[in-house]
Design a protein around this motif. Structure first.
Motif, PDB file in Angstrom:
ATOM      1  N   TYR A  18       0.813  -1.217   0.000  1.00 57.57           N
ATOM      2  CA  TYR A  18       0.000   0.000   0.000  1.00 57.57           C
ATOM      3  C   TYR A  18       0.851   1.275   0.000  1.00 57.57           C
ATOM      4  O   TYR A  18       0.355   2.345  -0.327  1.00 57.57           O
ATOM      5  CB  TYR A  18      -0.981   0.024   1.183  1.00 57.57           C
ATOM      6  CG  TYR A  18      -0.384  -0.171   2.548  1.00 57.57           C
ATOM      7  CD1 TYR A  18       0.125   0.907   3.270  1.00 57.57           C
ATOM      8  CD2 TYR A  18      -0.351  -1.434   3.153  1.00 57.57           C
ATOM      9  CE1 TYR A  18       0.648   0.746   4.529  1.00 57.57           C
ATOM     10  CE2 TYR A  18       0.170  -1.596   4.416  1.00 57.57           C
ATOM     11  CZ  TYR A  18       0.672  -0.518   5.106  1.00 57.57           C
ATOM     12  OH  TYR A  18       1.192  -0.686   6.353  1.00 57.57           O
TER      13      TYR A  18
ATOM     14  N   ASP B 287       1.478   2.637  -3.691  1.00 57.05           N
ATOM     15  CA  ASP B 287       0.291   3.058  -4.434  1.00 57.05           C
ATOM     16  C   ASP B 287       0.336   4.571  -4.680  1.00 57.05           C
ATOM     17  O   ASP B 287       0.581   5.359  -3.769  1.00 57.05           O
ATOM     18  CB  ASP B 287      -0.966   2.696  -3.633  1.00 57.05           C
ATOM     19  CG  ASP B 287      -2.230   3.021  -4.414  1.00 57.05           C
ATOM     20  OD1 ASP B 287      -2.194   2.938  -5.652  1.00 57.05           O
ATOM     21  OD2 ASP B 287      -3.242   3.372  -3.769  1.00 57.05           O
TER      22      ASP B 287
ATOM     23  N   THR C  53      -1.902   6.271   2.655  1.00 58.12           N
ATOM     24  CA  THR C  53      -2.577   5.352   1.736  1.00 58.12           C
ATOM     25  C   THR C  53      -4.079   5.618   1.762  1.00 58.12           C
ATOM     26  O   THR C  53      -4.612   6.106   2.764  1.00 58.12           O
ATOM     27  CB  THR C  53      -2.295   3.890   2.116  1.00 58.12           C
ATOM     28  OG1 THR C  53      -2.969   3.021   1.186  1.00 58.12           O
ATOM     29  CG2 THR C  53      -2.778   3.577   3.520  1.00 58.12           C
TER      30      THR C  53
ATOM     31  N   LYS D 238      -5.897   2.928   0.768  1.00 52.09           N
ATOM     32  CA  LYS D 238      -6.337   1.534   0.915  1.00 52.09           C
ATOM     33  C   LYS D 238      -6.298   1.161   2.394  1.00 52.09           C
ATOM     34  O   LYS D 238      -5.459   0.372   2.847  1.00 52.09           O
ATOM     35  CB  LYS D 238      -5.453   0.600   0.096  1.00 52.09           C
ATOM     36  CG  LYS D 238      -5.482   0.888  -1.406  1.00 52.09           C
ATOM     37  CD  LYS D 238      -4.562  -0.052  -2.160  1.00 52.09           C
ATOM     38  CE  LYS D 238      -4.608   0.196  -3.665  1.00 52.09           C
ATOM     39  NZ  LYS D 238      -3.676  -0.689  -4.418  1.00 52.09           N
TER      40      LYS D 238
ATOM     41  N   LEU E 139      -6.778  -2.642   3.200  1.00 46.39           N
ATOM     42  CA  LEU E 139      -5.573  -3.449   2.972  1.00 46.39           C
ATOM     43  C   LEU E 139      -4.545  -3.196   4.068  1.00 46.39           C
ATOM     44  O   LEU E 139      -3.933  -4.144   4.583  1.00 46.39           O
ATOM     45  CB  LEU E 139      -4.986  -3.115   1.594  1.00 46.39           C
ATOM     46  CG  LEU E 139      -3.683  -3.837   1.229  1.00 46.39           C
ATOM     47  CD1 LEU E 139      -3.899  -5.346   1.180  1.00 46.39           C
ATOM     48  CD2 LEU E 139      -3.136  -3.323  -0.108  1.00 46.39           C
TER      49      LEU E 139
END
Length: 672
Positions: free
Chosen positions: A170, A173, A204, A206, A209
């Motif tokens: 992550y 990203d 992040t 996410k 995740l």
């Protein structure tokens, strides 16, 4: 303020009009002030914990020493990260962070900084695993244990390589920070005002995740640590199947449970904020702030548990500090009653009968008189040198001012340590020292005091290196120079830490003074009478290691300083590639060579006693006069003070301010 137009509009139209006034406990000011208050205590406790483990660990704890050291270093690093290096103001329940720390100021990328913070917690989990696995492998009644070093190495290496990779899923990203902030504003409509600054970034988007990976790692380490802990506890409490003495089993039990308390108590300071972090449903900046503060307290509590729970560290702390000054008469008399009389017997039966009187120039009286005569002059000149550099340095020498001051303070510090604080009367070629300085008179720890004194010498070498590197970086004709401030900061910091650590290596042992003194008497049968005084102690039994560590540092600093000096002089003597006037080049030459002469004369004086010192150690030459020759240091430092007062350089050389024009590639020198 952020450069995003949408965020600016939100701040102007919604935030300033609809959001209530921020309370103090929800502000970044409260967070930074709290971390600043905690920082000195955490740094002092963390540094002292390192010192205690390295010096105060007894032989019976040798098997766990480096595991405790590893665990303590990780907790100390997390503490430094949260209080100083990153100091993250987080905006729960999002991944938005405003970093207040030093690393961002040095220009290190945001995600790299946060990744360093994340993997430090992974390293903390692994360090706890290593401690319990080590205890597990020491219990001989457990049938299946890891006892081979190669197996342990593979086991630990796999954990270190695999788990730090998981957060990269992550962290790597890429996403639009402004758009992510707008999404967060839907959840947190009235965040702390620093949220709208460009420095605030999102780790992040996410979150699911990130939470899943963190949960898996926490679950894994919890299970495997509990496996080792429970099995170790079970086999320590049950009756052993093989022969183990009751005293040994009780000692293993006691140490294991003390170790468990040491790890578990600070863990609560991690568990509470993490439970809040993952379970919070309300939006409150105070909760986010207290999360980080609680986690930062983990390192401080861990250091306190380390010192208080383990008896050797507790005794070391007491014996080497205030306990030396307020020792009870009962303990003192008990100590005298069990003190071995071997040295006294040697003094009465051998020394007083067979050894001739010590000549005056080899005696402690000559040494002390020399120190007392030199001290007033050196202190006066040293203080006046500091005043001269701070007050009288012209603007034209501004770029060299603080480097010269650093060098002068380093030399003055060595002088004060030798003449006032320690006054070390050495018995070469052994590590025996009789110290009658101010620190020893106040009951300060012998070993810590002398380590502080020893660390002044790499400080002096680094100060010379920094001065030449500064001159090197200002010669524009040199193609490869260190010009960026953060590169210089990293370069100097690495050298500082490495030099300090290397010199401490020979002293990481507990010395039995009575036994080692008898060994010294086999080499020096007739030392000065002060050798038999209780104040005479053995700094290190491994003199060859002292020789290797000290010599390697001298060679390294000579090599790298010589590189900067030779390359600087070469580019000053050859015809420059840029259009620099002949007058400016001559001024550069004169300043550089005047500086070199100023440093070379005291260095020659310093080289003589150091050469005698190392030759005596290497060849076992027994001559008390060799120790007295270290008084040459005082001449070195007195010269070093005088050179700043009578230095002609400020009157003749003023090429210190350089401005670069990137387009024309010329150099403008401001001359006095």
């Amino acid at each position: 303020m952020t450069s995003s137009q949408l965020l600016q509009e939100y701040y102007a139209r919604n935030y300033t009009k609809n959001c209530p006034e921020l309370t103090y406990f929800n502000s970044n000011e409260f967070f930074t002030r709290t971390t600043l208050i905690l920082s000195p205590f955490s740094i002092i406790l963390g540094s002292y914990g390192i010192l205690v483990i390295l010096i105060g660990t007894p032989k019976h704890m040798k098997s766990v020493k480096w595991y405790l050291f590893h665990y303590h270093i990780i907790t100390f690093f997390i503490e430094l990260t949260l209080n100083n290096l990153i100091a993250p103001l987080i905006f729960l329940p999002s991944a938005a962070v405003y970093p207040n720390g030093l690393l961002i100021d040095l220009g290190i990328p945001f995600k790299l900084v946060m990744y360093i913070g994340d993997i430090s917690f992974i390293a903390l989990s692994l360090s706890m695993l290593m401690i319990f696995e080590n205890r597990h492998s020491q219990i001989v009644t457990i049938p299946y244990r890891m006892t081979r070093p190669s197996t342990k190495l593979i086991f630990y290496a796999c954990h270190y390589m695999f788990f730090p990779i998981l957060p990269l899923f992550y962290y790597l990203d890429n996403f639009d920070q402004s758009a992510a902030k707008l999404e967060i504003l839907e959840i947190i409509p009235c965040p702390e005002p620093h949220f709208f600054l460009e420095r605030t970034q999102i780790v992040t988007i996410k979150m699911e995740l990130s939470s899943s990976i963190s949960s898996v790692m926490v679950l894994y380490y919890t299970v495997i640590i509990l496996f080792y802990a429970i099995q170790s506890g079970y086999y320590l409490l049950k009756r052993p199947t093989s022969y183990t003495s009751d005293s040994m089993r009780l000692m293993q039990r006691k140490f294991f449970f003390i170790l468990s308390i040491q790890v578990v108590v600070p863990i609560f300071f991690l568990f509470i904020p993490n439970a809040i972090y993952y379970g919070v449903s309300t939006v409150d900046q105070f909760v986010s702030t207290m999360t980080i503060i609680f986690v930062s307290l983990h390192g401080m509590i861990s250091s306190i548990c380390l010192i208080v729970l383990h008896k050797p560290y507790r005794d070391f702390t007491w014996d080497q500090s205030i306990g030396r000054c307020i020792e009870s008469p009962r303990k003192a008399s008990a100590g005298r009653s069990v003190r071995p009389n071997t040295l006294t017997a040697y003094f009465l039966n051998n020394y007083s009968i067979n050894c001739p009187p010590t000549p005056y120039f080899r005696s402690h009286e000559f040494f002390a008189l020399s120190v007392h005569i030199l001290s007033p002059f050196s202190v006066i000149l040293g203080v006046y040198g500091i005043i001269v550099i701070v007050v009288a340095t012209p603007k034209s020498m501004e770029s060299a001012k603080w480097f010269i001051l650093h060098l002068h303070i380093a030399t003055f510090y060595i002088e004060v340590v030798i003449n006032v604080m320690l006054m070390p009367f050495m018995f070469l070629p052994s590590g025996a020292i009789y110290s009658s300085g101010l620190l020893m008179q106040t009951g300060f720890s012998f070993k810590i005091g002398h380590i502080m004194g020893q660390e002044a010498f790499p400080e002096y070498g680094l100060a010379i290196l920094m001065l030449y590197e500064n001159r090197h970086s200002l010669i524009t004709t040199i193609p490869y120079r260190i010009t960026r401030k953060r590169t210089k900061a990293a370069f100097y910091t690495i050298h500082y830490l490495t030099a300090m650590i290397v010199l401490v290596i020979p002293y990481m042992e507990i010395v039995e003074n009575e036994t080692e003194k008898l060994k010294v008497l086999q080499v020096i049968p007739c030392p000065d009478a002060h050798f038999f005084d209780e104040k005479t102690k053995i700094l290190s039994t491994n003199i060859s290691m002292v020789y290797i560590c000290g010599g390697s540092e001298v060679l390294y600093f000579c090599g790298i300083t010589g590189f900067f000096a030779l390359q600087s002089s070469y580019y000053l003597l050859k015809r420059p590639n840029l259009s620099i006037s002949e007058k400016t080049r001559n001024l550069q030459k004169r300043f550089f060579f005047t500086l070199s002469i100023q440093l070379a004369i005291p260095l020659v004086v310093l080289f003589i006693p150091l050469l005698i010192f190392y030759v005596a150690i290497a060849n076992g030459i027994i001559e008390q006069c060799n120790s007295q020759l270290t008084r040459c240091y005082d001449f070195l430092f007195s010269w070093d003070h005088i050179k700043y007062i009578f230095d002609p350089t400020p009157q003749t050389v003023s090429q210190l301010h350089v401005e670069h024009n990137d387009r024309k590639m010329d150099t403008k020198f401001i001359l006095s």
